[in-house]
Scaffold this active site. Structure first.
Site, mmCIF file in Angstrom:
data_model
loop_
_atom_site.group_PDB
_atom_site.id
_atom_site.type_symbol
_atom_site.label_atom_id
_atom_site.label_comp_id
_atom_site.label_asym_id
_atom_site.label_seq_id
_atom_site.Cartn_x
_atom_site.Cartn_y
_atom_site.Cartn_z
ATOM 1 N N CYS A 2 0.830 -1.206 0.000
ATOM 2 C CA CYS A 2 0.000 0.000 0.000
ATOM 3 C C CYS A 2 0.866 1.258 0.000
ATOM 4 O O CYS A 2 1.975 1.263 0.515
ATOM 5 C CB CYS A 2 -0.947 0.044 1.186
ATOM 6 S SG CYS A 2 -2.116 -1.314 1.268
ATOM 7 N N ARG A 27 6.323 -1.082 -3.715
ATOM 8 C CA ARG A 27 5.807 -1.617 -2.455
ATOM 9 C C ARG A 27 4.838 -2.777 -2.677
ATOM 10 O O ARG A 27 4.545 -3.536 -1.761
ATOM 11 C CB ARG A 27 5.108 -0.511 -1.658
ATOM 12 C CG ARG A 27 6.013 0.629 -1.260
ATOM 13 C CD ARG A 27 5.234 1.809 -0.726
ATOM 14 N NE ARG A 27 4.684 1.546 0.592
ATOM 15 C CZ ARG A 27 5.241 1.944 1.727
ATOM 16 N NH1 ARG A 27 6.386 2.608 1.699
ATOM 17 N NH2 ARG A 27 4.681 1.690 2.886
ATOM 18 N N TRP A 73 -2.952 -2.949 -1.541
ATOM 19 C CA TRP A 73 -2.681 -4.389 -1.512
ATOM 20 C C TRP A 73 -3.788 -5.019 -0.693
ATOM 21 O O TRP A 73 -3.964 -4.723 0.479
ATOM 22 C CB TRP A 73 -1.307 -4.654 -0.890
ATOM 23 C CG TRP A 73 -0.839 -6.067 -1.004
ATOM 24 C CD1 TRP A 73 -0.205 -6.632 -2.061
ATOM 25 C CD2 TRP A 73 -0.936 -7.092 -0.004
ATOM 26 N NE1 TRP A 73 0.090 -7.952 -1.794
ATOM 27 C CE2 TRP A 73 -0.350 -8.262 -0.533
ATOM 28 C CE3 TRP A 73 -1.478 -7.142 1.283
ATOM 29 C CZ2 TRP A 73 -0.269 -9.454 0.173
ATOM 30 C CZ3 TRP A 73 -1.411 -8.332 1.992
ATOM 31 C CH2 TRP A 73 -0.807 -9.470 1.430
ATOM 32 N N ASN A 108 -3.788 2.912 4.904
ATOM 33 C CA ASN A 108 -2.928 1.735 4.943
ATOM 34 C C ASN A 108 -3.077 1.104 6.319
ATOM 35 O O ASN A 108 -3.125 1.818 7.322
ATOM 36 C CB ASN A 108 -1.450 2.101 4.740
ATOM 37 C CG ASN A 108 -1.160 2.597 3.349
ATOM 38 O OD1 ASN A 108 -1.982 2.477 2.450
ATOM 39 N ND2 ASN A 108 0.013 3.180 3.171
ATOM 40 N N GLY A 109 -3.089 -0.213 6.392
ATOM 41 C CA GLY A 109 -3.171 -0.881 7.680
ATOM 42 C C GLY A 109 -4.367 -1.789 7.767
ATOM 43 O O GLY A 109 -5.020 -2.097 6.761
ATOM 44 N N GLU A 489 16.936 -19.488 1.303
ATOM 45 C CA GLU A 489 16.757 -18.256 0.530
ATOM 46 C C GLU A 489 16.603 -18.564 -0.954
ATOM 47 O O GLU A 489 15.787 -17.949 -1.644
ATOM 48 C CB GLU A 489 17.934 -17.313 0.775
ATOM 49 C CG GLU A 489 17.962 -16.066 -0.084
ATOM 50 C CD GLU A 489 16.790 -15.122 0.115
ATOM 51 O OE1 GLU A 489 16.663 -14.173 -0.677
ATOM 52 O OE2 GLU A 489 15.980 -15.332 1.049
ATOM 53 N N LYS A 493 13.315 -17.566 -3.216
ATOM 54 C CA LYS A 493 13.379 -16.767 -4.438
ATOM 55 C C LYS A 493 12.655 -17.461 -5.582
ATOM 56 O O LYS A 493 11.917 -16.836 -6.346
ATOM 57 C CB LYS A 493 14.844 -16.512 -4.838
ATOM 58 C CG LYS A 493 15.540 -15.483 -3.977
ATOM 59 C CD LYS A 493 14.991 -14.094 -4.224
ATOM 60 C CE LYS A 493 15.202 -13.195 -3.036
ATOM 61 N NZ LYS A 493 14.319 -13.472 -1.894
ATOM 62 N N GLU A 496 8.860 -17.393 -5.013
ATOM 63 C CA GLU A 496 8.317 -16.031 -5.042
ATOM 64 C C GLU A 496 7.988 -15.564 -6.451
ATOM 65 O O GLU A 496 6.935 -14.961 -6.676
ATOM 66 C CB GLU A 496 9.328 -15.037 -4.441
ATOM 67 C CG GLU A 496 9.314 -14.922 -2.944
ATOM 68 C CD GLU A 496 10.294 -13.862 -2.471
ATOM 69 O OE1 GLU A 496 9.887 -13.003 -1.680
ATOM 70 O OE2 GLU A 496 11.472 -13.892 -2.883
ATOM 71 N N HIS A 512 15.096 -38.265 6.564
ATOM 72 C CA HIS A 512 14.013 -38.086 7.532
ATOM 73 C C HIS A 512 12.739 -37.558 6.877
ATOM 74 O O HIS A 512 11.916 -36.921 7.540
ATOM 75 C CB HIS A 512 14.469 -37.159 8.657
ATOM 76 C CG HIS A 512 15.611 -37.709 9.450
ATOM 77 N ND1 HIS A 512 15.439 -38.600 10.490
ATOM 78 C CD2 HIS A 512 16.950 -37.523 9.325
ATOM 79 C CE1 HIS A 512 16.621 -38.932 10.987
ATOM 80 N NE2 HIS A 512 17.557 -38.287 10.304
ATOM 81 N N LYS A 611 6.253 -5.491 -1.453
ATOM 82 C CA LYS A 611 7.651 -5.248 -1.104
ATOM 83 C C LYS A 611 7.804 -4.941 0.378
ATOM 84 O O LYS A 611 8.601 -5.558 1.079
ATOM 85 C CB LYS A 611 8.194 -4.077 -1.941
ATOM 86 C CG LYS A 611 9.654 -3.742 -1.656
ATOM 87 C CD LYS A 611 10.559 -4.884 -2.035
ATOM 88 C CE LYS A 611 12.013 -4.555 -1.794
ATOM 89 N NZ LYS A 611 12.874 -5.741 -2.042
#
Length: 616
Positions: A2, A27, A73, A108-109, A489, A493, A496, A512, A611
């Site tokens: 947002c 963002r 968003w 926003n929020g 990581e 990536k 995502e 396992h 973001k």
């Protein structure tokens, strides 16, 4: 996540509002809109990109000197036009939609008590057109309005539970914008000629418009009018907040010769690391602030709080802190830490890691730790003016520059550089770093930019791998010790931006459970540096091959792993020792990028992701 831009001016501010939204696109958002006062409330909204909104604004000839704009968003309500901001109030009155709107508002929020407030407002006759919690706020402000918009907002936020950054204006007071913040960032931009003022989610939105920025604090309310403004704290007392000169130039957001921001940012890593380490002539606690020497002497453990990619940088740092500095270290997912019962230790150094410095869960986790009596706080952050830097006693500011791509790359490696410096500074303060060791580590860090350039030269080989991965639906990433977080990581990536299901495991955990998934259709990426665990890792690789799995191996130059049937090897240019994670992650970033490219996904703005996660 947002973005807000708002303005009061004597000129047409629609171009400024739309350009501000474009600068906030990084963002993440799924709808956008702008509203102005033009003999009433007028707006344009879109579920496409800001560029489409700009065409709509031009076609509608939308102009005005007072206005608000927003990128949304979705939280409450699907990404749809009726849920897009700005929202207008529709008061009780004649007709199915009630009387025409009086108040326009963006937010926003997340408002936690929106259901309760909605029911109360509906009982008064307010008609709701969206599923958003934001529409509750605009109707609440309308219901409390009695000729003074600031007073109405002040009364409204007293009834809200949750997080918010709000900007609003009213058609009855056409040269006024009011705002409030609690838990979500909001800044004031002071106009250069004192004839206009602005609100925004961050300074980048106002790049080229004004560099005079006031950072509003938790609970602040603000009243903007032509050429003047007033700030009030959470107790409704008028206060003065410092005006800072912030050079948030938009040039950092230019793509240049690159196809995507993510690609640009991957290739900016040598420069980002060089800038982050600039001026580090020796290891001293003062790199982290004037009080660092005293704080470092007093602490006996470290607690790292972070989310997402930053959490994985913290997991990597745990290995460094315990092996080099010999300091017990915990790493916690910030959103989990604040909700569980933990055992506080006043001698703990609480380290937060965040690219934006505005990550809601990490800020909340920091405040929770402080409420437990843990006051030794330090942040590794990429934004010097952020809330996190202001709230922590100590800080190391990484200098990765603006990161636009949602999938973090250069911010991650810059965080690792800052965390390695922290490890060395803590080791030195505890008498666990000799002069020879310090010199060796500094030499290795100064070599990082050149080493990164050499790794980036492996891109053609990574592209070859990506052609295989683009055909797959699943992938497995393996690492051991210091490189297990790097495997995590790499998997993050890939999922995502390519939407391929990817998971990471410590290689020793194969037997396992994960080994049951291994087939020729499940590529297995293995991070294989030449360290003390290499022989163990080779055994794990053989377990994969014995089940028909196909290996894709990032091997150090001296690890003696060669390509063969079912084994694809990319050889790293050299052996990097303790700093290996910063280098081994780069081919994994490139693999995710080129796989997404081959699949045709939106690399810089992956679906459903933002973001800066500024709401819980």
């Amino acid at each position: 996540m947002c973005g807000i831009v708002a303005a009061v001016s004597t000129r047409n501010i629609v171009p400024i509002l739309v350009q501000g939204l474009q600068r906030l696109e990084y963002r993440g958002y799924d709808s956008c809109g702008v509203a102005v006062y033009a003999d009433g409330l007028k707006r344009a909204r879109s579920t496409s990109r800001v560029a489409e909104l700009q065409m709509q604004v031009s076609a509608d000839k939308l102009e005005g000197g007072t206005g608000i704009a927003h990128t949304r968003w979705a939280t409450h309500g699907a990404p749809a036009i009726h849920n897009a901001h700005p929202h207008f109030s529709h008061g009780p009155g004649a007709g199915s939609a009630g009387r025409p709107g009086k108040v326009a508002l963006v937010h926003n929020g997340i408002i936690e008590n929106h259901d309760e407030l909605r029911a109360r407002l509906q009982a008064k006759g307010y008609v709701f057109e969206s599923q958003t919690d934001t529409e509750v706020i605009v109707h609440l402000v309308d219901s409390l309005y009695d000729g003074d918009l600031f007073d109405a907002l002040k009364a409204a936020v007293a009834q809200l539970r949750g997080a918010y950054a709000i900007a609003a204006f009213c058609k009855d007071e056409p040269h006024r914008v009011v705002g409030a913040r609690a838990g979500s960032p909001l800044i004031l931009g002071v106009g250069a000629d004192h004839s206009e003022n602005f609100l925004a989610s961050d300074a980048m939105a106002l790049a080229g418009v004004t560099d005079q920025i006031v950072y509003l604090e938790e609970g602040d309310l603000i009243d903007l009018q032509l050429g003047k403004y007033w700030v009030f704290d959470r107790h409704h007392k008028r206060v003065k907040r410092a005006v800072k000169t912030v050079h948030a130039h938009s040039g950092a957001a230019e793509l240049g010769p690159y196809r995507h921001y993510m690609q640009k940012e991957i290739f900016e890593q040598p420069r980002a690391i060089a800038d982050t380490l600039e001026g580090v002539a020796g290891i001293v606690p003062e790199l982290f602030g004037d009080q660092a020497h005293r704080v470092f002497k007093d602490i006996d453990s470290v607690l790292i709080l972070a989310c997402g990619t930053s959490y994985y940088s913290g997991c990597t740092a745990k290995y460094w802190l315990e092996s080099i500095a010999k300091i017990p270290t915990q790493v916690e997912v910030a959103s989990e830490y604040r909700y569980r019962t933990s055992v506080p230790n006043a001698r703990t150094l609480v380290v937060t890691i965040t690219q934006s410095g505005e990550t809601a869960d990490t800020l909340a986790a920091l405040r929770h730790a402080q409420s437990l009596g843990m006051d030794h706080t330090l942040t590794i952050c990429n934004v010097a003016t952020s809330a996190m830097v202001r709230e922590c006693k100590l800080a190391y500011i990484t200098r990765a520059g603006v990161e636009i791509g949602v999938a973090s790359t250069k911010a991650f490696t810059a965080q690792l550089a800052g965390l390695f410096l922290l490890t060395l500074a803590l080791a030195q303060s505890k008498g666990r770093l000799s002069e020879e060791e310090e010199a060796g580590h500094l030499k290795a860090m100064r070599h990082l930019p050149a080493a990164l350039q050499a790794v980036l030269a492996l891109e053609p080989q990574v592209i070859s791998w990506s052609e295989d991965f683009a055909k797959m639906e699943n992938a497995l990433f393996l690492g051991r010790g210091l490189h297990y977080p790097i495997a995590l990581e790499g998997a993050l990536k890939l999922k995502e931006i390519s939407y391929i299901h990817a998971e990471a495991y410590p290689a020793g955990e194969l037997k396992h459970g994960p080994l049951a998934l291994v087939t020729s259709a499940m590529p297995v990426v293995t991070v294989a540096p030449n360290d003390s665990l290499l022989e163990k890792l080779k055994s794990n690789m053989q377990e994969v091959r014995a089940r028909g799995g196909v290996l894709y191996v990032l091997a150090d130059a001296d690890s003696h792993i060669d390509s063969s049937e079912g084994v694809h090897v990319i050889r790293m240019p050299e052996h990097y020792g303790a700093l290996s994670p910063l280098l081994h992650v780069v081919p994994l970033q490139l693999l995710a990028y080129h796989t997404a490219l081959a699949k045709g996904t939106d690399v810089d703005k992956p679906r459903n992701l933002a973001k800066s996660v500024t709401v819980e």
